[in-house]
Scaffold this active site. Sequence first.
Site, short mmCIF file in Angstrom:
data_model
loop_
_atom_site.label_atom_id
_atom_site.label_comp_id
_atom_site.label_asym_id
_atom_site.label_seq_id
_atom_site.Cartn_x
_atom_site.Cartn_y
_atom_site.Cartn_z
N HIS A 57 0.85 -1.35 -0.09
CA HIS A 57 0.03 0.10 -0.04
C HIS A 57 0.84 1.19 0.04
CE1 HIS A 57 -4.06 1.51 1.44
NE2 HIS A 57 -3.35 2.40 0.86
N HIS A 59 1.70 5.24 -1.77
CA HIS A 59 1.00 6.30 -2.70
C HIS A 59 2.31 7.04 -3.40
CE1 HIS A 59 -3.35 6.01 -1.84
NE2 HIS A 59 -2.69 5.76 -0.41
N ARG A 61 1.99 8.90 -6.20
CA ARG A 61 1.79 10.14 -6.76
C ARG A 61 1.97 10.47 -8.17
NH1 ARG A 61 -1.59 10.07 -2.56
NH2 ARG A 61 -1.22 10.97 -0.73
N ASN A 91 -4.61 5.95 -7.04
CA ASN A 91 -5.35 7.19 -6.87
C ASN A 91 -4.45 8.39 -7.38
OD1 ASN A 91 -3.87 7.05 -4.71
ND2 ASN A 91 -5.19 8.35 -3.37
N HIS A 187 -10.59 -0.24 0.45
CA HIS A 187 -10.79 0.82 1.66
C HIS A 187 -12.01 0.79 2.22
CE1 HIS A 187 -9.71 5.13 2.90
NE2 HIS A 187 -10.80 4.84 3.42
N ASP A 313 0.67 2.35 3.83
CA ASP A 313 -0.18 3.57 3.37
C ASP A 313 0.54 4.77 3.30
OD1 ASP A 313 -2.27 5.00 2.48
OD2 ASP A 313 -3.61 4.73 4.36
N PRO A 331 -5.81 13.88 4.18
CA PRO A 331 -5.26 12.86 5.18
C PRO A 331 -4.20 11.97 4.70
CG PRO A 331 -7.20 12.26 3.62
CD PRO A 331 -6.83 13.54 3.36
#
Length: 436
Positions: A57, A59, A61, A91, A187, A313, A331
């Site tokens: 997990h 991110h 970007r 995402n 999620h 995360d 967040p």
Amino acid sequence: MSDVVLKNATIVDGSGSRQGDVAIRDGVIHEVGEKLGGGDTVDLDGLVLMPGLVDLHTHLREPGDEEAETIETGSRAAALGGYTAVVAMPNTNPTIDSAAVVEQVRRCSSRALCDVVPSAAITVGRNGELLAPMAELVRAGVRIFTDDGRGVQDPRLMRTAFEYAAGLAHLAGGTAGSASGVVLAQHCEVDELAGHGVMHEGEWSSRLGLPGQPAEAEELMIHRDLALAGLTGGRLHIQHVSTAGGVEMIRTAKAAGIAVTAEVTPHHLVLDHSHCAGFDPVFKVHPPLRTAADVAALRAGLQDQTIDAIATDHAPHTQQAKECSFLDAAPGMLGLETALAVVLTELDLDLSTVVRVMSINPARIAGLDHRHGGPIAAGRPANLTVVDPNVSWTVQGSTLASRSSNTAFEGRVLRGGVIHTLCDGEFVVRDGEATR
Ligand code: DOR
């Protein structure tokens, strides 16, 4: 002649702990034994050699939010944290929801310091309305689907996604519920119930006057998706479980034979909602930091293997996005460079358990076990991490390799440091420094 010989290591993998030397040739473990010589000899006396960590997990970007992180900076942070593979969340902007964007991420990853494994969205644009082209994405090599950042709200759409995932498992080299199939990673958060909550709904949200989101927002979706996994035979992975009730439902579902796995983050294992008392947005994260009782239940779930993996995360955010009011802040918090040390410092886990939950199990869940997660044995790719379990260091966001500095562990003294990381036999971290 070997390229590298790692000598006098304490080797920890799925078959336990032993002393030995490891010779590497052409990116592959050539021999594990004693008194091996030749090549670039590195003494690991007093250090632990383990299979490289795998993060389910992350991110990164890129594409789209490169001011917060890039694949290059994020993969450097990963390597420095001991990771040899990270699953990149979709995402991004554009969302990873087509084979073309998967290819774009792969191209951008060619110079990464670890394996970057793209996941893809369950729904187009993560908008929860239309299924992404899952067959095309599985053919492009995607194994993990997630709308992370949100849950898929529509139960009928989620049911269909499970049916597709089960039906596509053969393309991924597995059967419906098998470890090598297609996974829906959720999620778990019911939007209507989470509302505009910016922290856990409870004692501290009342005291601080901040809108909270109740544990039930997570638990309802865990309950629904366990039911749908059972109904369809699809494989479910619960992301960042944060509630005692969620852990208990996963425990019961596993006992009933549902094909479910689960991850927990270091921050949910170590921090609770009282950390929000100073209104510092660095502690704002979704799902939110919960109660001390939830933290205890998460730890118990990790101990009894209800929870399979620790996942970071890792959520980099720019100063602009983070240094504002608690209500307005984005967040998420960094994780890659601190996860292992937080776990070694704060949790009472032996090293074999750490290897199981941070390398072996995540590699299996992501279908990466042919390259990652050990065993440390001849013929296996040399994706390895060397750790000094006794070294202490102080977390300083500004010195981390990530492009952002939003760590919730600022100023903490942690025990356990990554000394070397090898990817396919190449040192990407040597003596605590990234090599490129
Ligand atoms: O806190 C979070 N931040 N939770 C998520 O699920 C998404 C993540 C992000 O992308 O920043």
